[in-house]
Design a protein around this motif. Structure first.
Motif, PDB file in Angstrom:
ATOM      1  N   ARG A  86       9.948 -27.008  -7.140  1.00  0.00           N
ATOM      2  CA  ARG A  86       9.483 -27.147  -5.896  1.00  0.00           C
ATOM      3  C   ARG A  86       9.530 -28.987  -5.544  1.00  0.00           C
ATOM      4  O   ARG A  86       9.777 -28.814  -4.289  1.00  0.00           O
ATOM      5  N   ALA A  87       9.587 -29.701  -6.739  1.00  0.00           N
ATOM      6  CA  ALA A  87      10.341 -30.883  -6.320  1.00  0.00           C
ATOM      7  C   ALA A  87      11.710 -31.011  -5.597  1.00  0.00           C
ATOM      8  O   ALA A  87      12.003 -31.989  -4.818  1.00  0.00           O
ATOM      9  N   GLU A  88      12.603 -30.020  -5.981  1.00  0.00           N
ATOM     10  CA  GLU A  88      13.784 -29.740  -5.616  1.00  0.00           C
ATOM     11  C   GLU A  88      13.589 -29.564  -3.867  1.00  0.00           C
ATOM     12  O   GLU A  88      14.051 -29.837  -2.704  1.00  0.00           O
ATOM     13  N   VAL A  89      12.920 -28.612  -3.811  1.00  0.00           N
ATOM     14  CA  VAL A  89      12.933 -27.876  -1.996  1.00  0.00           C
ATOM     15  C   VAL A  89      12.134 -29.999  -1.380  1.00  0.00           C
ATOM     16  O   VAL A  89      12.824 -29.953   0.109  1.00  0.00           O
ATOM     17  N   VAL A  90      11.184 -30.205  -1.979  1.00  0.00           N
ATOM     18  CA  VAL A  90      10.901 -31.412  -1.227  1.00  0.00           C
ATOM     19  C   VAL A  90      11.588 -32.303  -0.982  1.00  0.00           C
ATOM     20  O   VAL A  90      11.692 -32.916  -0.243  1.00  0.00           O
ATOM     21  N   SER A  91      12.901 -32.021  -2.075  1.00  0.00           N
ATOM     22  CA  SER A  91      13.784 -33.741  -1.868  1.00  0.00           C
ATOM     23  C   SER A  91      14.739 -33.228  -0.370  1.00  0.00           C
ATOM     24  O   SER A  91      15.096 -33.517  -0.217  1.00  0.00           O
ATOM     25  N   LEU A  92      15.108 -31.819  -0.659  1.00  0.00           N
ATOM     26  CA  LEU A  92      16.309 -31.348   0.234  1.00  0.00           C
ATOM     27  C   LEU A  92      15.510 -31.369   1.706  1.00  0.00           C
ATOM     28  O   LEU A  92      16.282 -31.730   2.499  1.00  0.00           O
ATOM     29  N   LEU A  93      13.755 -31.519   1.947  1.00  0.00           N
ATOM     30  CA  LEU A  93      13.716 -31.342   3.353  1.00  0.00           C
ATOM     31  C   LEU A  93      13.096 -32.858   3.234  1.00  0.00           C
ATOM     32  O   LEU A  93      12.985 -33.166   4.567  1.00  0.00           O
ATOM     33  N   SER A  94      12.805 -33.588   2.628  1.00  0.00           N
ATOM     34  CA  SER A  94      12.838 -35.140   3.075  1.00  0.00           C
ATOM     35  C   SER A  94      13.407 -35.975   4.475  1.00  0.00           C
ATOM     36  O   SER A  94      12.660 -36.025   4.598  1.00  0.00           O
ATOM     37  N   SER A  95      14.956 -35.364   4.217  1.00  0.00           N
ATOM     38  CA  SER A  95      15.620 -36.550   5.319  1.00  0.00           C
ATOM     39  C   SER A  95      15.239 -36.107   7.040  1.00  0.00           C
ATOM     40  O   SER A  95      15.120 -35.950   7.797  1.00  0.00           O
ATOM     41  N   SER A  96      14.618 -34.367   7.194  1.00  0.00           N
ATOM     42  CA  SER A  96      14.119 -33.857   8.188  1.00  0.00           C
ATOM     43  C   SER A  96      12.688 -33.907   8.583  1.00  0.00           C
ATOM     44  O   SER A  96      12.539 -33.623   9.181  1.00  0.00           O
ATOM     45  N   LEU A  97      12.333 -33.772   7.891  1.00  0.00           N
ATOM     46  CA  LEU A  97      10.888 -33.025   8.051  1.00  0.00           C
ATOM     47  C   LEU A  97      10.057 -34.659   7.357  1.00  0.00           C
ATOM     48  O   LEU A  97       8.472 -34.210   7.738  1.00  0.00           O
ATOM     49  N   CYS A  98       9.988 -35.853   7.156  1.00  0.00           N
ATOM     50  CA  CYS A  98       9.513 -37.111   6.390  1.00  0.00           C
ATOM     51  C   CYS A  98       9.763 -38.544   7.360  1.00  0.00           C
ATOM     52  O   CYS A  98      11.337 -38.234   7.185  1.00  0.00           O
ATOM     53  N   ASP A  99       8.905 -38.842   8.195  1.00  0.00           N
ATOM     54  CA  ASP A  99       9.667 -39.861   8.214  1.00  0.00           C
ATOM     55  C   ASP A  99       9.519 -41.141   7.708  1.00  0.00           C
ATOM     56  O   ASP A  99       8.974 -41.200   6.758  1.00  0.00           O
ATOM     57  N   GLU A 100      10.115 -41.884   8.357  1.00  0.00           N
ATOM     58  CA  GLU A 100       9.538 -43.581   7.396  1.00  0.00           C
ATOM     59  C   GLU A 100       9.140 -44.014   6.866  1.00  0.00           C
ATOM     60  O   GLU A 100       8.631 -44.679   5.856  1.00  0.00           O
ATOM     61  N   ALA A 101       7.492 -43.505   7.662  1.00  0.00           N
ATOM     62  CA  ALA A 101       5.920 -44.032   7.124  1.00  0.00           C
ATOM     63  C   ALA A 101       5.699 -42.830   5.938  1.00  0.00           C
ATOM     64  O   ALA A 101       4.764 -43.432   5.488  1.00  0.00           O
ATOM     65  N   GLY A 102       6.819 -42.481   5.387  1.00  0.00           N
ATOM     66  CA  GLY A 102       6.525 -40.727   4.632  1.00  0.00           C
ATOM     67  C   GLY A 102       5.155 -39.961   5.131  1.00  0.00           C
ATOM     68  O   GLY A 102       4.562 -39.107   3.803  1.00  0.00           O
TER      69      GLY A 102
END
Length: 250
Positions: free
Chosen positions: A218-234
């Protein structure tokens, strides 16, 4: 590997996916329920939006395939039964059938649409919103990538039915409906409790296949998505695309 079924925790759903009924306002407006109408809420979940329909004075019956959701809806004093949406047994009963964020879980859509048609009175309307073509595409891609690296079952990353506008309109027409309005609507959706929580609510069967490594996956999936679905403010969002439709039994 064997396909694992989705189970629901009403408490977790309310905490991490409470935005789902809140975002049902637009399709509720398309339904425009009136006092005295008989309405079926198909895939009613925990009954939050069902209560809103009841408040208009309509006579509402809810159905859902999850015993946990049915119990939660009944705690709201709603009339709800545990029913598989692929096997609706109603015959000419309702003025309208309504569904929000549920039909994409029903992967035999022809059976569902035929059952909805049968449940409606002549001229009765069918109003629904659910995942459309392209819904959560980035999230699915990330899960598939992790499944490939870990030797998992990729099919568990995408258990849903996400049709195009043309595909669903054709299905409705073939089953005796006249389509009044249909739209495919991109709707990036904020996730107040984050992507990890969303994955825990909606795709636990995917991660369960990895056993003790489920949290790592699950952490790997979250990491893969962080650049596209998470903004600079988290702040996280999900790449939702919704199909909204209003049709009537011709």
């Amino acid at each position: 590997m064997t396909q694992q079924s989705q189970t629901w925790s009403p408490k977790a759903y309310a905490r991490d996916a409470g935005f789902v009924p809140e975002l049902g306002a637009a399709v509720f407006d398309w339904l425009a329920p009136e006092a005295g109408e008989s309405i079926l809420d198909l895939g009613c979940g925990d009954g939050v939006l069902t209560q809103k329909i009841v408040a208009t004075g309509a006579d509402v019956t809810g159905v859902d395939a999850s015993p946990e959701f049915v119990a939660a809806a009944r705690e709201r004093s709603l009339r709800v039964d545990c029913v598989d949406g692929h096997a609706l047994a109603f015959d000419g009963t309702f003025d309208a059938v309504f569904s929000n964020a549920a039909l994409h879980w029903m992967t035999r859509p022809a059976d569902v649409v035929a059952g909805v048609h049968r449940a409606l009175k002549p001229g009765g309307r069918f109003v629904a919103e659910f995942g459309g073509h392209g819904n959560v595409a980035a999230i699915v891609t990330a899960m598939v990538a992790v499944a490939r690296v870990r030797g998992g079952d990729e099919s568990l990353a995408h258990p849903w039915y996400f049709p195009t506008q043309a595909e669903y309109a054709a299905l409705l027409t073939a089953n005796g409906f006249a389509v009044d309005r249909i739209a495919l609507i991109p709707r990036p959706t904020p996730l107040p409790t984050g992507m990890d929580a969303w994955l825990g609510v909606f795709r636990e069967p995917f991660f369960a296949q990895f056993g003790e490594a489920r949290d790592e996956a699950r952490a790997e999936v979250v990491s893969l998505l962080s650049s596209s679905l998470c903004d600079e403010a988290g702040n996280w969002s999900a790449d939702y695309v919704r199909l909204r439709v209003a049709a009537h039994r011709a």
